[in-house]
Write a protein that holds these residues in place. Structure first.
Motif, PDB file in Angstrom:
ATOM      1  N   LEU A  37      35.383  42.183  51.545  1.00 62.34           N
ATOM      2  CA  LEU A  37      34.599  42.996  50.612  1.00 62.34           C
ATOM      3  C   LEU A  37      35.453  43.416  49.415  1.00 62.34           C
ATOM      4  CD1 LEU A  37      31.967  44.561  49.948  1.00 62.34           C
ATOM      5  CD2 LEU A  37      32.928  46.472  51.244  1.00 62.34           C
ATOM      6  N   GLY A  38      36.646  43.918  49.682  1.00 62.58           N
ATOM      7  CA  GLY A  38      37.538  44.327  48.596  1.00 62.58           C
ATOM      8  C   GLY A  38      37.839  43.179  47.652  1.00 62.58           C
ATOM      9  N   ASN A  39      38.088  41.991  48.222  1.00 64.50           N
ATOM     10  CA  ASN A  39      38.382  40.817  47.404  1.00 64.50           C
ATOM     11  C   ASN A  39      37.189  40.426  46.538  1.00 64.50           C
ATOM     12  OD1 ASN A  39      40.973  40.654  48.434  1.00 64.50           O
ATOM     13  ND2 ASN A  39      40.488  39.031  49.892  1.00 64.50           N
ATOM     14  N   ILE A  40      36.009  40.365  47.137  1.00 59.49           N
ATOM     15  CA  ILE A  40      34.840  39.936  46.358  1.00 59.49           C
ATOM     16  C   ILE A  40      34.492  40.970  45.287  1.00 59.49           C
ATOM     17  CG2 ILE A  40      33.009  40.814  47.872  1.00 59.49           C
ATOM     18  CD1 ILE A  40      31.408  38.291  47.201  1.00 59.49           C
ATOM     19  N   LEU A  41      34.665  42.247  45.590  1.00 58.38           N
ATOM     20  CA  LEU A  41      34.401  43.276  44.572  1.00 58.38           C
ATOM     21  C   LEU A  41      35.348  43.101  43.382  1.00 58.38           C
ATOM     22  CD1 LEU A  41      33.765  46.462  46.753  1.00 58.38           C
ATOM     23  CD2 LEU A  41      32.072  45.222  45.377  1.00 58.38           C
ATOM     24  N   THR A  42      36.612  42.841  43.654  1.00 57.71           N
ATOM     25  CA  THR A  42      37.596  42.647  42.589  1.00 57.71           C
ATOM     26  C   THR A  42      37.263  41.405  41.763  1.00 57.71           C
ATOM     27  OG1 THR A  42      39.331  43.715  43.869  1.00 57.71           O
ATOM     28  CG2 THR A  42      40.053  42.232  42.113  1.00 57.71           C
ATOM     29  N   GLU A 146      44.586  34.654  42.107  1.00 55.44           N
ATOM     30  CA  GLU A 146      45.516  35.784  41.912  1.00 55.44           C
ATOM     31  C   GLU A 146      45.387  36.822  43.018  1.00 55.44           C
ATOM     32  OE1 GLU A 146      44.828  37.407  38.006  1.00 55.44           O
ATOM     33  OE2 GLU A 146      44.961  35.415  37.091  1.00 55.44           O
ATOM     34  N   VAL A 147      44.151  37.104  43.424  1.00 59.92           N
ATOM     35  CA  VAL A 147      43.888  38.143  44.426  1.00 59.92           C
ATOM     36  C   VAL A 147      44.406  37.720  45.794  1.00 59.92           C
ATOM     37  CG1 VAL A 147      42.034  39.307  45.718  1.00 59.92           C
ATOM     38  CG2 VAL A 147      41.932  39.178  43.229  1.00 59.92           C
ATOM     39  N   VAL A 148      44.196  36.477  46.149  1.00 58.44           N
ATOM     40  CA  VAL A 148      44.552  35.995  47.477  1.00 58.44           C
ATOM     41  C   VAL A 148      46.055  35.749  47.596  1.00 58.44           C
ATOM     42  CG1 VAL A 148      44.182  34.156  49.163  1.00 58.44           C
ATOM     43  CG2 VAL A 148      42.255  35.084  47.902  1.00 58.44           C
TER      44      VAL A 148
END
Length: 149
Positions: A37-42, A146-148
């Motif tokens: 969820l945090g990743n998809i929101l970002t 970048e997030v992952v």
């Protein structure tokens, strides 16, 4: 898939992850779903801010919604960081904070779907919306990398 459809697909995924979190007390499942969820929101917020909002600002009656969207993304980021500091082993406290985020984010998603997206769809040609979809997908891929990492 046009830009609005792409973003609405993200919205459905976000709603699904909130539901998954609500329906489990298993600490590992809570942690895994919240991380997704945090990743998809970002990723989603970055795509909106880098691609949708600049283009949508050319549409009549959108600037206030765009400004509010930026503020809500910032607040959502702060809420996510706060939740990350809570152990999923404290499932009741963890889920209570996630419910606050859920209420806030679902209101944001509904506002986009009912106010901003219709204005953008009305203002842009099908061709422009398709181009927007391509740009959004590219931006999401770059941000996801970048997030992952």
């Amino acid at each position: 898939m046009d830009g609005i459809e792409t973003l609405e697909k993200d919205h459905a995924r976000i709603r699904s992850l909130f539901s998954n979190i609500e329906n489990t007390d298993d600490p590992q499942e809570l942690e895994d779903n919240f991380e997704k969820l945090g990743n998809i929101l970002t990723i989603h917020a970055e795509a909106e801010e880098q691609v949708l909002y600049p283009e949508a600002s050319n549409c009549e009656g959108t600037q206030e919604l765009i400004d509010k969207g930026h503020q809500e993304h910032d607040k959502g980021d702060q809420m996510v960081l706060e939740i990350k500091s809570i152990s999923p082993n404290e499932s009741s406290k963890f889920k209570e904070k996630v419910r606050g985020l859920q209420e806030f984010m679902l209101n944001h998603l509904d506002e986009e779907e009912n106010s901003l997206f219709p204005k953008v769809r009305q203002c842009m040609s099908d061709k422009k919306l398709e181009e927007l979809g391509t740009e959004i997908k590219q931006t999401k891929a770059e941000v996801a990398h970048e997030v992952v990492d």
